[in-house]
Design a protein around this motif. Structure first.
Motif, PDB file in Angstrom:
ATOM      1  N   LEU A  30      52.202  46.805  18.950  1.00  0.00           N
ATOM      2  CA  LEU A  30      53.231  47.523  19.708  1.00  0.00           C
ATOM      3  C   LEU A  30      52.663  48.037  21.029  1.00  0.00           C
ATOM      4  O   LEU A  30      53.315  47.940  22.068  1.00  0.00           O
ATOM      5  N   ILE A  31      51.452  48.582  20.966  1.00  0.00           N
ATOM      6  CA  ILE A  31      50.829  49.104  22.193  1.00  0.00           C
ATOM      7  C   ILE A  31      50.557  47.952  23.165  1.00  0.00           C
ATOM      8  O   ILE A  31      50.937  47.997  24.339  1.00  0.00           O
ATOM      9  N   ILE A  32      49.918  46.878  22.625  1.00  0.00           N
ATOM     10  CA  ILE A  32      49.631  45.723  23.481  1.00  0.00           C
ATOM     11  C   ILE A  32      50.940  45.147  24.031  1.00  0.00           C
ATOM     12  O   ILE A  32      51.037  44.794  25.204  1.00  0.00           O
ATOM     13  N   GLY A  33      51.965  45.094  23.168  1.00  0.00           N
ATOM     14  CA  GLY A  33      53.246  44.526  23.568  1.00  0.00           C
ATOM     15  C   GLY A  33      53.899  45.314  24.689  1.00  0.00           C
ATOM     16  O   GLY A  33      54.423  44.734  25.640  1.00  0.00           O
ATOM     17  N   LEU A  34      53.843  46.650  24.586  1.00  0.00           N
ATOM     18  CA  LEU A  34      54.457  47.492  25.619  1.00  0.00           C
ATOM     19  C   LEU A  34      53.753  47.271  26.952  1.00  0.00           C
ATOM     20  O   LEU A  34      54.394  47.059  27.993  1.00  0.00           O
ATOM     21  N   ILE A  35      52.415  47.266  26.920  1.00  0.00           N
ATOM     22  CA  ILE A  35      51.650  47.058  28.157  1.00  0.00           C
ATOM     23  C   ILE A  35      51.965  45.679  28.739  1.00  0.00           C
ATOM     24  O   ILE A  35      52.223  45.526  29.933  1.00  0.00           O
ATOM     25  N   THR A  36      51.983  44.658  27.851  1.00  0.00           N
ATOM     26  CA  THR A  36      52.255  43.303  28.315  1.00  0.00           C
ATOM     27  C   THR A  36      53.663  43.180  28.889  1.00  0.00           C
ATOM     28  O   THR A  36      53.870  42.575  29.939  1.00  0.00           O
ATOM     29  N   GLY A  37      54.629  43.792  28.166  1.00  0.00           N
ATOM     30  CA  GLY A  37      56.013  43.735  28.633  1.00  0.00           C
ATOM     31  C   GLY A  37      56.156  44.371  30.009  1.00  0.00           C
ATOM     32  O   GLY A  37      56.813  43.821  30.901  1.00  0.00           O
ATOM     33  N   LEU A  38      55.509  45.528  30.202  1.00  0.00           N
ATOM     34  CA  LEU A  38      55.558  46.195  31.508  1.00  0.00           C
ATOM     35  C   LEU A  38      54.868  45.329  32.558  1.00  0.00           C
ATOM     36  O   LEU A  38      55.320  45.235  33.702  1.00  0.00           O
ATOM     37  N   GLY A  39      53.770  44.677  32.139  1.00  0.00           N
ATOM     38  CA  GLY A  39      53.051  43.806  33.065  1.00  0.00           C
ATOM     39  C   GLY A  39      53.893  42.632  33.513  1.00  0.00           C
ATOM     40  O   GLY A  39      53.901  42.262  34.690  1.00  0.00           O
ATOM     41  N   ARG A  40      54.668  42.086  32.569  1.00  0.00           N
ATOM     42  CA  ARG A  40      55.467  40.906  32.879  1.00  0.00           C
ATOM     43  C   ARG A  40      56.578  41.195  33.881  1.00  0.00           C
ATOM     44  O   ARG A  40      57.069  40.284  34.541  1.00  0.00           O
ATOM     45  N   ILE A  41      57.027  42.478  33.964  1.00  0.00           N
ATOM     46  CA  ILE A  41      58.082  42.795  34.935  1.00  0.00           C
ATOM     47  C   ILE A  41      57.521  43.588  36.110  1.00  0.00           C
ATOM     48  O   ILE A  41      58.259  44.036  36.982  1.00  0.00           O
ATOM     49  N   SER A  42      56.187  43.762  36.116  1.00  0.00           N
ATOM     50  CA  SER A  42      55.574  44.580  37.157  1.00  0.00           C
ATOM     51  C   SER A  42      55.598  43.878  38.510  1.00  0.00           C
ATOM     52  O   SER A  42      55.545  42.662  38.600  1.00  0.00           O
ATOM     53  N   GLU A  43      55.691  44.689  39.563  1.00  0.00           N
ATOM     54  CA  GLU A  43      55.634  44.115  40.912  1.00  0.00           C
ATOM     55  C   GLU A  43      54.192  43.960  41.355  1.00  0.00           C
ATOM     56  O   GLU A  43      53.915  43.294  42.340  1.00  0.00           O
ATOM     57  N   ASN A  44      53.276  44.592  40.615  1.00  0.00           N
ATOM     58  CA  ASN A  44      51.857  44.440  40.910  1.00  0.00           C
ATOM     59  C   ASN A  44      51.423  43.037  40.505  1.00  0.00           C
ATOM     60  O   ASN A  44      51.442  42.663  39.340  1.00  0.00           O
ATOM     61  N   ARG A  45      51.056  42.226  41.485  1.00  0.00           N
ATOM     62  CA  ARG A  45      50.789  40.810  41.255  1.00  0.00           C
ATOM     63  C   ARG A  45      49.705  40.563  40.209  1.00  0.00           C
ATOM     64  O   ARG A  45      49.850  39.700  39.354  1.00  0.00           O
ATOM     65  N   ILE A  46      48.614  41.316  40.311  1.00  0.00           N
ATOM     66  CA  ILE A  46      47.479  41.068  39.410  1.00  0.00           C
ATOM     67  C   ILE A  46      47.837  41.446  37.978  1.00  0.00           C
ATOM     68  O   ILE A  46      47.604  40.689  37.044  1.00  0.00           O
TER      69      ILE A  46
END
Lengths: 244, 257
Positions: free
Chosen positions: B72-88
């Motif tokens: 769940l923790i990894i998923g939340l971070i990944t999900g936020l990363g996938r919609i993040s405007e931060n390219r890296i």
């Protein structure tokens, strides 16, 4: 119609010789048990048990076919008739004899204790509270279960247990001595050693299990085993696969 | 009899219906009945299996709970990363999902335990939890992403106009709403993960399946052993799915009014 009858006749003719041909016996083998039975670089199932059986087949006049089968479930397959017999370093035990018929013994084994090279464990009692690995459903595993206080860990293949021992996740492995020698002296000779042979009250022998009551197959195999032993072929095979 | 058309909502019983004869109840009562009756019918086989596996059930639960929490923790971070405007951040999250989704879980288990075992040795349960959460984290990431994206953009616009910053918008406006969409698929993943923990028996982790296989290997009671094993897994997942259905209902409480 004529064509159909001709075809039928042709089929019959094709089938007749096979009735006189040698009986083919299908053996299951778990080829993860070097040097007794394993898969070589040419993807062929080879080893002492395999060669022994092939020699026995030649002597008694039957054909053998091998089916590589996972150890866990190999007896279930025999009980449900998926193959005629098993050629997989199966030790003859009372419990197994209740479910299957065994051929004459073809090899004597002892249980060996394999440990890390720098370890001091030489007896089962040294392993109280220690993790000891073995292949699931083998006499090696049953030896650990009987040992007082050792934590038994069962693996699908003995090689995986040896790997876990090498990297230090478990403290010892118990398995048949030729297999132990193969791992401790060849594959992992830098890391592992055989520290002891486990003393037992009864001598342990390998046999070829067949479906209970299948005397036809059992007699053929036994005939071959006797010939291989008396003609000295067994001794030669032992030198070839196991050495001293 | 009322004729039911395809797509007619009436065909699907509402979760509020207190049906006694739902599929869940039949399965649940049947499983319990068999788990009680079979050991009484033959204590030497069915009973012996049941007595052999309790520590395996505990291990299965340990692996499941730890893995789902981490996933769940990894998923939340990944999900936020996938919609993040931060390219890296975005690229890393996408790369992780692509890699993990492309490797079978069984291969990942072998890799973390035996391949990486040559470099770092972790205990078997830790390896199992790492592999399970690493794998399921990627799937959860996609669930979170879909959940967050399902919230109307107007919601963030309104929150930002109110003076919330981006993190606050996500924390106080988007995520609480997204939960409703996220929970059902997360629940499915939870149950799938529990079932997939049976794969860790390959690492010699003494879970339910490994204990059962050990029992069968020495007793040759294959039929009895795997019947009990299947029933135990079924009972656990049935209870879980009911709990999750209740949680869903509570989250949807306000929407129903």
């Amino acid at each position: 119609m004529v064509k159909k009858i001709l075809l039928l006749l042709l089929l019959l003719v094709a089938m007749v010789p096979s009735a006189y041909a040698q009986r083919t016996i299908l053996f299951a083998t778990d080829a993860t048990w070097p040097p007794m039975e394993f898969v070589d670089n040419n993807k062929q199932v080879v080893g002492y048990s395999i060669d022994f059986l092939k020699a026995a087949a030649k002597e008694a006049g039957f054909k053998v076919e091998f089916k590589n089968t996972a150890w866990d479930g190999i007896f279930s397959g025999l009980l449900t008739g998926k193959y005629d017999a098993i050629c997989s370093s199966v030790s003859i035990t009372k419990k197994r004899q209740k479910k299957m018929d065994f051929s004459e013994p073809y090899f004597e084994v002892r249980q060996a204790l394999v440990v890390a090279k720098d370890s001091n464990y030489t007896r089962l009692v040294d392993l109280k509270g220690k993790k000891v690995g073995a292949q699931i459903g083998t006499t090696g595993y049953f030896t650990i279960k009987k040992a007082d206080g050792a934590i038994a860990k069962s693996y699908d293949e003995v090689g995986l247990a040896m790997e876990d021992l090498k990297v230090g996740r478990i403290d010892a492995v118990i398995c048949d001595d030729p297999v132990a020698a193969n791992f401790a002296m060849i594959k992992y000779h830098n890391d592992l050693k055989i520290s002891a042979i486990v003393k037992t009250d009864k001598t342990e022998y390998y046999g070829f299990p067949v479906v209970k009551g299948n005397h036809e197959v059992l007699d053929l195999i036994n005939k071959g085993i006797v010939a291989v032993k008396t003609k000295g072929i067994a001794k030669k095979l032992k030198e070839k696969w196991i050495g001293k | 009899m009322k004729k039911i058309d395809i797509g007619d909502g009436a065909a699907i019983p509402s979760p509020d219906d207190k049906q006694l004869l739902s599929a869940w109840w039949i399965a649940f009562v049947g499983t319990i009945a068999l788990l009680i009756a079979l050991p009484i019918y033959d204590p030497d086989t069915y009973g012996a299996v049941l007595a052999f596996i309790p520590d395996g059930i505990q291990v299965t639960f340990e692996v499941t709970i730890l893995s789902i929490a981490l996933a769940l923790i990894i998923g939340l971070i990944t999900g936020l990363g996938r919609i993040s405007e931060n390219r890296i951040f975005n690229l890393l999250a996408s790369l992780y999902v692509e890699v993990v989704r492309g490797i079978p879980l069984l291969v990942q288990l072998f890799y973390i335990y035996f391949a990486l075992g040559r470099i770092v040795q972790v205990p078997d349960i830790v390896a199992a939890v790492i592999a399970m959460s690493f794998c399921y984290g990627a799937y959860m990431g996609e669930v979170f992403r879909a959940g967050i994206m399902s919230i109307d953009f107007g919601q963030s616009e309104a929150a930002l106009a109110q003076g919330f910053n981006k993190a606050q918008t996500m924390r106080y406006v988007i995520l609480p709403q997204a939960w409703r969409t996220i929970l059902p698929p997360v629940g499915n993943e939870f149950i799938a993960l529990l079932k997939d923990t049976s794969l860790v028996s390959i690492l010699a982790v003494a879970d339910i399946l490994r204990r059962g296989r050990e029992y069968a290997a020495s007793s040759f009671d294959y039929f009895e052993t795997y019947t009990i094993i299947a029933l135990v897994y079924l009972l656990i997942t049935l209870i879980l799915s009911k709990l999750l259905a209740h949680m869903e209902q509570r989250l949807n409480y306000y929407e129903k009014r």
